[in-house]
Design a protein around this motif. Structure first.
Motif, mmCIF file in Angstrom:
data_model
loop_
_atom_site.group_PDB
_atom_site.id
_atom_site.type_symbol
_atom_site.label_atom_id
_atom_site.label_comp_id
_atom_site.label_asym_id
_atom_site.label_seq_id
_atom_site.Cartn_x
_atom_site.Cartn_y
_atom_site.Cartn_z
ATOM 1 N N LYS A 586 0.861 -1.177 0.000
ATOM 2 C CA LYS A 586 0.000 0.000 0.000
ATOM 3 C C LYS A 586 0.900 1.230 0.000
ATOM 4 O O LYS A 586 1.763 1.346 -0.863
ATOM 5 C CB LYS A 586 -0.959 -0.044 1.190
ATOM 6 N N ASP A 587 0.747 2.147 0.961
ATOM 7 C CA ASP A 587 1.640 3.313 1.021
ATOM 8 C C ASP A 587 2.629 3.187 2.178
ATOM 9 O O ASP A 587 3.126 4.185 2.697
ATOM 10 C CB ASP A 587 0.841 4.612 1.144
ATOM 11 N N LEU A 588 2.916 1.947 2.558
ATOM 12 C CA LEU A 588 3.873 1.686 3.628
ATOM 13 C C LEU A 588 5.126 1.019 3.073
ATOM 14 O O LEU A 588 5.055 0.149 2.211
ATOM 15 C CB LEU A 588 3.260 0.780 4.696
ATOM 16 N N LEU A 589 6.265 1.441 3.590
ATOM 17 C CA LEU A 589 7.544 0.857 3.215
ATOM 18 C C LEU A 589 8.138 0.174 4.447
ATOM 19 O O LEU A 589 8.419 0.826 5.451
ATOM 20 C CB LEU A 589 8.500 1.936 2.698
ATOM 21 N N PHE A 590 8.296 -1.141 4.366
ATOM 22 C CA PHE A 590 8.883 -1.926 5.451
ATOM 23 C C PHE A 590 10.345 -2.195 5.094
ATOM 24 O O PHE A 590 10.632 -2.783 4.047
ATOM 25 C CB PHE A 590 8.154 -3.263 5.610
ATOM 26 N N VAL A 591 11.245 -1.789 5.969
ATOM 27 C CA VAL A 591 12.669 -1.983 5.718
ATOM 28 C C VAL A 591 13.258 -2.829 6.844
ATOM 29 O O VAL A 591 13.155 -2.481 8.024
ATOM 30 C CB VAL A 591 13.416 -0.641 5.626
ATOM 31 N N PHE A 592 13.885 -3.944 6.465
ATOM 32 C CA PHE A 592 14.446 -4.875 7.441
ATOM 33 C C PHE A 592 15.949 -4.999 7.216
ATOM 34 O O PHE A 592 16.387 -5.317 6.107
ATOM 35 C CB PHE A 592 13.818 -6.263 7.285
ATOM 36 N N ASN A 593 16.712 -4.737 8.249
ATOM 37 C CA ASN A 593 18.136 -5.045 8.220
ATOM 38 C C ASN A 593 18.346 -6.282 9.087
ATOM 39 O O ASN A 593 18.354 -6.207 10.321
ATOM 40 C CB ASN A 593 18.978 -3.882 8.746
ATOM 41 N N LEU A 594 18.510 -7.431 8.435
ATOM 42 C CA LEU A 594 18.671 -8.698 9.136
ATOM 43 C C LEU A 594 20.134 -9.018 9.432
ATOM 44 O O LEU A 594 20.441 -10.069 10.008
ATOM 45 C CB LEU A 594 18.055 -9.830 8.316
#
Length: 670
Positions: A586-594
């Motif tokens: 949608k208009d969300l940005l999920f950013v994961f630094n694993l």
């Protein structure tokens, strides 16, 4: 008859099997016409004809027992012996009927049936009875008269809702309290329901509601299909619980077991009328090879009548909002799916499928949606049967959702076999987002299955024995820090990539440390692990509070933004070298630094041009993080090069951290 199937359009690999799918649809259609004169809801009224009923001036009870020659009602009123005054009349089609004066029975009387058949006789619990109790001393089960003169007053029917993206809180009434004993419907309503509401979950899935003689079966060895388990309280108390949930805007679905039944003959229906084949297969298919239980014969109209009436009964009598169907894979295949690896489509259409079971499931779902259009059905199915959660008219079986059972297995395998520094972010995204185009799925990182004795909860796999001495906030433990961080990331990854729904087993939202082990001979009949330790999350000195706060805000994010309602899941970045994954929903940005070791400064994520606000940060100290990111900053994208239309959002990404940004239109800022 339908000649064109939408599921074939969405999956051309089904083209070679279109005729098989059409034949299955035709079988369902013909069976429905055979069974009904008007609609399925009218057909599924067996509970209004059979069982014990109280009329104005008499009692009436009916049962179907085609192999029986005589039937008696026995109880305290007959000194538990056969008596001519309580003998049934054999009427038509194997049915027996008994009418009694109103003063013959009273509320809470115990009773059973005594059946005679060629070559034998035996006491039985009525198949259609709605109340079964166990004597605490003898441990013997009996049916119980339970007919209140005044019907239950439902107060919250107008508040019942349907959620297109259910956030399911999977719960078990008996083990929901902290005491070392069996919890009740009343305790659940007063103590646990407020927690679920505060946690933000919009749907409760209740396990072990149908009566089952062995508590340790987790409710999956059902003996009385129509009886709400009396070990948790009265029918009215279950109704009060459901009504209270509806008042809070929460749906309640039931874990229904139509895939098999308990083998017990005195408590169950295995040989109700003395014959082994009344409701079950008579041949080698009678006993389930893995579950020590009996398999229904879905090819019998009487069995369809029983099970479809059971579907309607719980919707009608208890106002449940739908079902989670247990063991669907076992129903679909003659071998219960045990000898198949499902690596080719032929395994879904090679003749090894139980066409009668497929027909039943299709009719059950049609009945659910016909009787209660806002009800939902969820399939526990692991074979990947095509079209399972597609409409009947499209060639499917009409489930609303499929449980994404491969996801928790994937997380377990990854944690057990792959060091953190080798986690492949592209593969993680694929495994979490991969699903059939025509289906909606319920994603989850762990359910009750992952916590059963002999297994481990997700948090225990991550932290192990440090759970017991290093979960206080004053402790410093790198293993605990790692586990806390990954627990949050795994759950948010699963939710952000889910296909329209999400599930959590009670207590796992705060990282409940203990496995589930019901009282049994092997643990000296202990309830120590058949409960939930709410005091852990209520203790402000412990880090369970951190996990609980993160889960609450994670669920609140979905409730506010409704991002999993959108079918499209875009992988904006999958940087395997640095282990950075970015997902656009949608208009969300999920950013994961694993990455377990590296934090990155000025890391660019491809985005559309505009402004972004950080709305969830797993590294916030509220969630047990280290506050390495300023949550108050507003972020602006920048072009990748002068005059370029391609933009990136440049971020500071601490190790083992998830950040969620919301795109903010300019007019909302100034």
């Amino acid at each position: 008859m339908i000649k064109h199937l939408k599921i074939v359009d969405s999956d051309p690999m089904l083209h070679d099997y279109q005729n098989v799918i059409l034949k299955r649809l035709q079988k369902t259609s013909l069976k429905e016409k055979e069974l009904t004169k008007s609609n399925l809801s009218t057909f599924a009224n067996g509970h209004h004809y059979y069982r014990l009923h109280r009329n104005i001036d008499h009692w009436i009870i009916r049962e179907w027992a085609p192999n029986a020659t005589k039937m008696y009602l026995i109880g305290e009123f007959s000194n538990w012996k056969e008596n001519e005054n309580f003998q049934f009349e054999k009427i038509d089609n194997g049915n027996f009927e008994l009418k009694l004066p109103i003063n013959s029975l009273k509320q809470a009387d115990l009773y059973k049936l005594l059946l005679h058949w060629p070559g034998g006789q035996g006491e039985r619990i009525p198949v259609w009875c709605t109340r079964v109790v166990q004597d605490p001393n003898t441990l013997i089960y009996s049916a119980q008269v339970w007919q209140n003169e005044k019907p239950f007053e439902w107060k919250s029917d107008t508040k019942r809702v349907k959620y297109t993206s259910p956030l399911i809180y999977e719960a078990h009434i008996g083990m929901a309290t902290e005491k070392e004993g069996v919890g009740s419907y009343k305790e659940f309503r007063e103590l646990v329901l407020p927690r679920i509401y505060k946690a933000g979950y919009n749907t409760i899935q209740l396990m072990a509601i149908q009566e089952h003689p062995y508590y340790g079966s987790f409710g999956y060895h059902v003996s009385s299909l129509f009886a709400a388990s009396s070990r948790f309280g009265t029918p009215e108390e279950l109704k009060q619980l459901i009504d209270a949930a509806h008042a809070l805007g929460i749906m309640v679905i039931m874990d229904i077991v139509h895939s098999h039944a308990v083998k017990n003959e005195l408590e169950g229906i295995g040989k109700f009328d003395g014959s082994p084949y009344q409701f079950f297969h008579a041949d080698k298919r009678r006993e389930h090879v893995a579950w020590d239980s009996l398999c229904y014969d879905y090819g019998k109209n009487e069995v369809l009548h029983l099970l479809l009436s059971n579907i309607k009964y719980w919707l009608e009598e208890y106002h449940f909002d739908g079902y989670r169907f247990d063991g669907v894979t076992s129903m679909l295949y003659y071998d219960h799916g045990l000898s198949r690896d499902f690596t080719s489509y032929e395994m879904y259409f090679d003749g090894g499928q139980d066409e009668d079971a497929i027909c039943y499931l299709s009719l059950a779902n049609k009945l659910i949606h016909e009787y209660h259009p806002n009800a939902i059905s969820v399939a526990e199915e692991m074979s990947g049967y095509p079209g399972l959660a597609a409409p009947l008219t499209d060639g499917g079986l009409d489930f609303d959702f499929r449980l994404a059972m491969g996801i928790p297995d994937y997380w377990i395998k990854l944690i057990k076999e792959t060091p953190d520094e080798n986690w492949n972010v592209g593969n993680i995204f694929y495994e979490l987002s991969n699903k059939r185009a025509e289906e909606k799925t319920i994603s989850y990182a762990e359910s009750h299955d992952q916590a059963l004795v002999g297994d481990q909860t997700l948090i225990f796999r991550l932290i192990e024995k440090a759970m017991y001495d290093s979960m206080d906030k004053s402790s410093q433990n790198l293993l605990v820090d790692r586990g806390i961080a990954l627990h949050k990331l795994i759950r948010l990854l699963t939710l952000s990539c889910s296909g329209n729904g999400y599930l959590n087993f009670m207590g796992n939202e705060f990282g409940h440390p203990e496995w589930i082990d019901f009282p049994r001979a092997g643990n000296n009949w202990s309830y120590q692990h058949a409960r939930r330790q709410w005091s852990l999350v209520d203790n402000p000195k412990l880090r369970f509070e951190h996990l609980n706060e993160f889960d609450r805000d994670m669920i609140a994010l979905q409730n506010k933004e409704e991002f999993i309602n959108e079918a499209y899941i875009h992988c904006a970045q999958a940087d395997q070298n640095n282990q950075v994954l970015a997902v656009l929903r949608k208009d969300l940005l999920f950013v994961f630094n694993l990455n377990p070791n590296e934090s990155f400064t000025f890391y660019g994520i491809p985005t559309k041009a505009g402004k972004y606000q950080l709305i969830l940060n797993s590294d916030d100290s509220t969630y047990g993080g280290f506050d390495r990111v300023d949550s108050k900053l507003l972020y602006y994208s920048k072009p990748e090069a002068p005059m370029s239309k391609n933009h990136r959002l440049y971020l500071y990404l601490p190790s083992r951290t998830a950040l969620v940004f919301k795109y903010i239109p300019s007019k909302s800022i100034f």
